[in-house]
Design an enzyme around this catalytic site. Structure first.
Site, short mmCIF file in Angstrom:
data_model
loop_
_atom_site.label_atom_id
_atom_site.label_comp_id
_atom_site.label_asym_id
_atom_site.label_seq_id
_atom_site.Cartn_x
_atom_site.Cartn_y
_atom_site.Cartn_z
N HIS A 187 43.70 39.77 44.90
CA HIS A 187 43.19 41.15 45.10
C HIS A 187 44.49 41.95 45.50
CE1 HIS A 187 41.45 44.44 47.08
NE2 HIS A 187 41.59 44.00 48.39
N HIS A 217 40.23 37.52 32.16
CA HIS A 217 41.05 36.43 32.49
C HIS A 217 40.39 35.25 33.03
CE1 HIS A 217 44.59 39.01 32.92
NE2 HIS A 217 43.68 39.74 33.13
N ASN A 257 51.02 41.09 34.77
CA ASN A 257 50.73 40.57 33.42
C ASN A 257 52.00 40.23 32.85
OD1 ASN A 257 48.08 40.66 33.26
ND2 ASN A 257 47.86 42.65 32.36
C1 HEM Z 1 48.11 46.89 35.22
C2 HEM Z 1 46.78 46.74 34.97
C3 HEM Z 1 46.04 45.16 35.13
C4 HEM Z 1 46.65 43.95 35.50
C5 HEM Z 1 48.27 43.65 35.62
C6 HEM Z 1 45.63 43.06 35.73
C7 HEM Z 1 45.82 41.64 36.01
C8 HEM Z 1 44.87 40.78 36.18
C9 HEM Z 1 45.15 39.31 36.42
C10 HEM Z 1 46.40 38.57 36.39
C11 HEM Z 1 43.77 38.97 36.57
C12 HEM Z 1 43.56 37.54 36.81
C13 HEM Z 1 43.65 36.98 38.28
C14 HEM Z 1 43.24 35.39 38.34
O1 HEM Z 1 44.27 34.49 37.64
O2 HEM Z 1 42.51 35.09 39.05
C15 HEM Z 1 42.90 39.89 36.83
C16 HEM Z 1 41.42 39.64 36.78
C17 HEM Z 1 40.95 40.75 36.96
N1 HEM Z 1 41.17 41.88 36.69
FE1 HEM Z 1 42.72 43.13 36.23
N2 HEM Z 1 44.61 43.76 35.81
C18 HEM Z 1 44.83 45.15 35.55
C19 HEM Z 1 43.75 46.01 35.34
C20 HEM Z 1 42.71 45.91 35.96
C21 HEM Z 1 41.70 47.08 36.09
C22 HEM Z 1 41.83 48.46 35.86
C23 HEM Z 1 40.62 46.47 36.31
C24 HEM Z 1 39.20 47.39 37.12
C25 HEM Z 1 39.08 48.41 37.28
C26 HEM Z 1 40.68 44.96 36.55
C27 HEM Z 1 39.66 44.10 37.13
C28 HEM Z 1 39.91 42.68 36.97
C29 HEM Z 1 38.78 41.96 37.52
C30 HEM Z 1 37.24 42.41 37.80
C31 HEM Z 1 39.54 40.64 37.35
C32 HEM Z 1 38.68 39.27 37.68
C33 HEM Z 1 38.85 38.79 39.05
C34 HEM Z 1 38.15 37.89 39.49
O3 HEM Z 1 37.17 37.52 39.30
O4 HEM Z 1 38.72 37.13 40.38
N3 HEM Z 1 41.99 44.69 36.28
N4 HEM Z 1 43.61 41.05 36.33
#
Ligand code: HEM
Length: 711
Positions: free
Chosen positions: A374, A110, A182
């Site tokens: 978070h 993202h 999402n």
């Molecule tokens: C339903 C499943 C998931 C959804 C809807 C989702 C959604 C998102 C979204 C919207 C962001 C962007 C946030 C922003 O705009 O700053 C994000 C970032 C991220 N997601 Fe997910 N994600 C999912 C699953 C996962 C899983 C399973 C992991 C890890 C185990 C993960 C790890 C991360 C990480 C590391 C970031 C970057 C966060 C940052 O650097 O601030 N995500 N996710």
């Protein structure tokens, strides 16, 4: 004239710049009227009292970071005009050192995204099922929303085929609540331990680092064809949902099931949905590809311009609510499986509040880049479930932000500061902003009078859910083994034109893979979904179509969910973009009348002329050089030079191919004839500018002229 006076969004800066460099000291200019910034709060959430924009710069004069006024910032301190630069030049070193460190790591996923401020207003309709205060009737809560793509790097194009993030931070009176969802209601994987696998597969190949921001490559299809729980998410990606028209025409989903708790301590299970006021609309695939080249900022520009034009993006927050039973299922669907939806026909989405985005960021980095979401930012009344994807996410976000935002104090960055009092026992660390008093950041203590105290009345409750007696094991529930029934449900729910798009998307994506075995393996997955889908894609790839291995693949065995289709309704059209093609031969009064009518209807007119400047006293916003059809939702043609410029013909023929409404009046009719589109569906040749606008307005409500697409 200030371009802002013409009411056309997009001009940078809050004032028209003078031709010569200004030399009289002045205060920093105020931001543009539609720009917002995080409310000034101290690191502990208290109102800071200073004006919002004093948080960035203040005063008339240039200073060092320490506030000392400077006389010169254009020349380094040298031993004579030709001499070597002196190490003594502390201003040079401060300026260059700070610049050298301007970049921080981009998000691992993202990375490409953009945000906006807004306000959420509760309806009070959720009071019976959750005690969360921000959902109470008429309660207004400030929010910051960040939209993003998953796969691409920070500078990648907005319109790639991908899932979009929809992350909302509610600054509630009870602390921050982050709904990190999402635009697709299911996820690729069921267990967070597979997240590095799916992302490594989707990111560019590690040897050449290509392709950027694409799923159309071997490693992605290798993974999803082997790890077939991903097939539900991938069919959503291959559908028009993978290429949204705009962030403001996207649905959002919390994906996981959450556990809600009411004032009496009773619980219910629920899924969160964002429903866009303008309906769910997508680009045509060719449009998405063209925009990737001619306007890689297509979605962020659209978001900012819509807000600047006063067409505030709006969503309703809705809940699907299920009884909290020990099985955690509803209508046979496992609510802990994030690869499953509950069709809206089985559990209605009940509106609980309204979100309006009405402020663009004042500073992209400070706000969109530094915001940290978070899933553990929860408020009383909303708790998590044991969904194994959700459980892993609860660890991952803070962990990654420790590196991305360089230390443990990122909740004190202005965009992340809560608007509720903060009294934690977290201390010190890089970039500590708070000046903590007291001597006893521990509990129990007597030296600080026992402060801070837990709140047994209003504190967050971890719902004491009973955990079934079971062996400690690396294994999924049996229900998670069904990887296809809902993929079939999705396919069966599509209209013919949407099915065509899905066939084309799979054919394109697999056609970009090099390895036949990967194509064949994915074709086998398609055979499990539907024989027609499989044979159509196989045909495009020039490969034999396999047959399904299980009898359940018969399309007769699934029902459909009309709520999944994007076609067949009418929606509001505020903020849509109307391109108006004209040249000096156009009737000036008619042109100006059309422009006013478009603005009055809440849409944005962009005048397209052979060259810039003025046409009939109106500002020209696009020229034949800078206009491309993807930018416009509909085209009006007043006139064009004869013989018709080939760039206008491309504009019209692309708009036609992409199913856009087109209308002409007066000399404009000859342009449509030259483009060969006259007399076809959704193309009007009428007597006046107002009739032409009425024609496209009516067609726009259906988003596209669907008859133009083969079905
Ligand atoms: C339903 C499943 C998931 C959804 C809807 C989702 C959604 C998102 C979204 C919207 C962001 C962007 C946030 C922003 O705009 O700053 C994000 C970032 C991220 N997601 Fe997910 N994600 C999912 C699953 C996962 C899983 C399973 C992991 C890890 C185990 C993960 C790890 C991360 C990480 C590391 C970031 C970057 C966060 C940052 O650097 O601030 N995500 N996710």
């Amino acid at each position: 004239m200030n371009p802002r006076d013409s009411q056309i969004p997009g001009a940078p800066g809050s004032a028209t710049p003078p031709l010569a460099e200004p030399t009289t000291p002045t205060d920093p200019l105020p931001p543009k009227p539609e720009q917002g910034a995080p409310e000034p709060r101290t690191p502990t959430g208290a109102p800071a009292g200073c004006p919002v924009h004093a948080m960035g710069q203040q005063g008339e004069y240039l200073t060092t970071a320490g506030g000392t006024r400077l006389r010169d910032t254009d020349h380094s301190l040298k031993a004579g005009p030709r001499g070597p630069t002196l190490l003594q030049d502390h201003h040079l070193r401060e300026k260059i050192t700070h610049f050298d460190h301007e970049r921080i790591p981009e998000r691992v996923v993202h990375a490409r995204g953009t945000g906006a401020h807004g306000v959420f207003t509760g309806y009070g309709t959720a009071d019976a099922i959750t005690r969360a205060g921000f959902l109470a009737k008429n309660k207004e809560t400030p929010v910051f929303v960040r939209f993003s793509t998953v796969l691409g790097s920070r500078g990648s194009a907005d319109t790639v085929r991908d899932t979009r993030g929809f992350a909302t931070k509610f600054y509630t009176d009870e602390g921050n609540f982050d709904l990190v969802g999402n635009n697709i209601p299911v996820f690729f994987i069921q267990d967070a331990i597979k997240f590095p696998d799916v992302i490594h597969a989707g990111k560019p190949h590690p040897d050449r680092e290509i392709p950027q921001a694409q799923s159309a490559h071997d490693t992605f299809w290798d993974f999803v064809s082997l790890h077939t729980e991903a097939q539900h998410h991938t069919i959503w990606n291959m559908s028009d949902r993978g290429i949204p028209r705009s962030y403001r025409t996207m649905e959002g989903f919390g994906v996981h099931t959450f556990r809600l708790v009411n004032a009496a301590g009773e619980t219910a299970l629920a899924k969160f949905h964002w429903k866009p006021k303008l309906g769910v609309h997508s680009l045509a695939w060719e449009e998405a590809q063209i925009a990737g080249g001619v306007d890689p900022d297509f979605h962020r520009r659209d978001l900012y311009d819509a807000i600047e034009a006063g067409a505030y993006p709006e969503w309703e927050l809705g809940l699907q609510v299920f009884p909290d039973t020990p099985e955690e299922t509803f209508a046979g669907i496992d609510l802990l499986d994030p690869t499953k939806i509950v069709p809206e026909e089985l559990a209605e989405v009940q509106p609980v509040g309204r979100l309006v985005l009405n402020r663009t960021p004042t500073n992209f980095f400070a706000e969109s880049e530094q915001v940290a979401f978070h899933l553990g930012n929860l408020v009383p009344g909303i708790d998590v479930t044991n969904d194994p994807l959700l459980q892993g996410r609860l660890f991952s976000y803070v962990d990654t932000q420790l590196t991305r935002l360089a230390g443990p104090n990122f909740s004190q960055i202005p965009i992340n500061r809560p608007h509720a009092p903060v009294n934690d026992m977290l201390r010190d660390g890089y970039h500590q902003q708070a000046v903590h008093g007291g001597v006893a950041p521990y509990r129990p203590n007597s030296l600080d009078g026992g402060n801070p105290s837990p709140d047994p009345e209003n504190g967050f409750v971890d719902v004491p859910v009973r955990v079934a007696e079971a062996p400690k094991i690396r294994q999924n529930p049996v229900s998670f083994e069904d990887h296809y029934s809902q993929v079939r449900l999705f396919w069966q729910s599509m209209s013919p034109v949407e099915k065509e798009h899905i066939v084309a998307a799979y054919t394109f994506e697999l056609g970009k893979c090099y390895h036949q075995t990967i194509k064949e393996r994915q074709l086998q997955c398609l055979a499990e979904i539907d024989p027609v889908l499989c044979s159509r894609v196989a045909d495009g790839l020039g490969l034999p179509a396999p047959t399904a291995s299980s009898p359940a693949s018969s399309p007769d065995s699934v029902s459909s969910s009309p709520a999944l289709s994007q076609v067949g309704k009418r929606w509001p059209v505020e903020g849509r973009i109307i391109g108006v093609v004209a040249d000096p031969g156009a009737d000036a009064a008619a042109l100006s009348g059309v422009r006013d009518a478009v603005l009055e209807a809440g849409l944005v007119p962009l005048l397209i002329a052979p060259r810039g400047g003025k046409l009939a006293d109106l500002d020209v916003q696009r020229t034949f050089d800078t206009a491309r059809s993807v930018e416009f939702d509909a085209i009006l043609v007043a006139s064009a030079p004869s013989p018709v410029d080939p760039r206008v013909l491309v504009l019209i023929s692309e708009a036609w191919r992409h199913g856009k409404a087109i209308a002409a009046w007066g000399p404009g009719a000859t342009v449509l004839a030259a483009a060969g589109v006259e007399g076809t569906p959704g193309v009007g040749v009428v007597d006046s500018g107002s009739e032409a606008f009425a024609t496209v307005l009516d067609l726009l409500a259906e988003h596209r002229v669907w008859q133009r697409f083969p079905a």
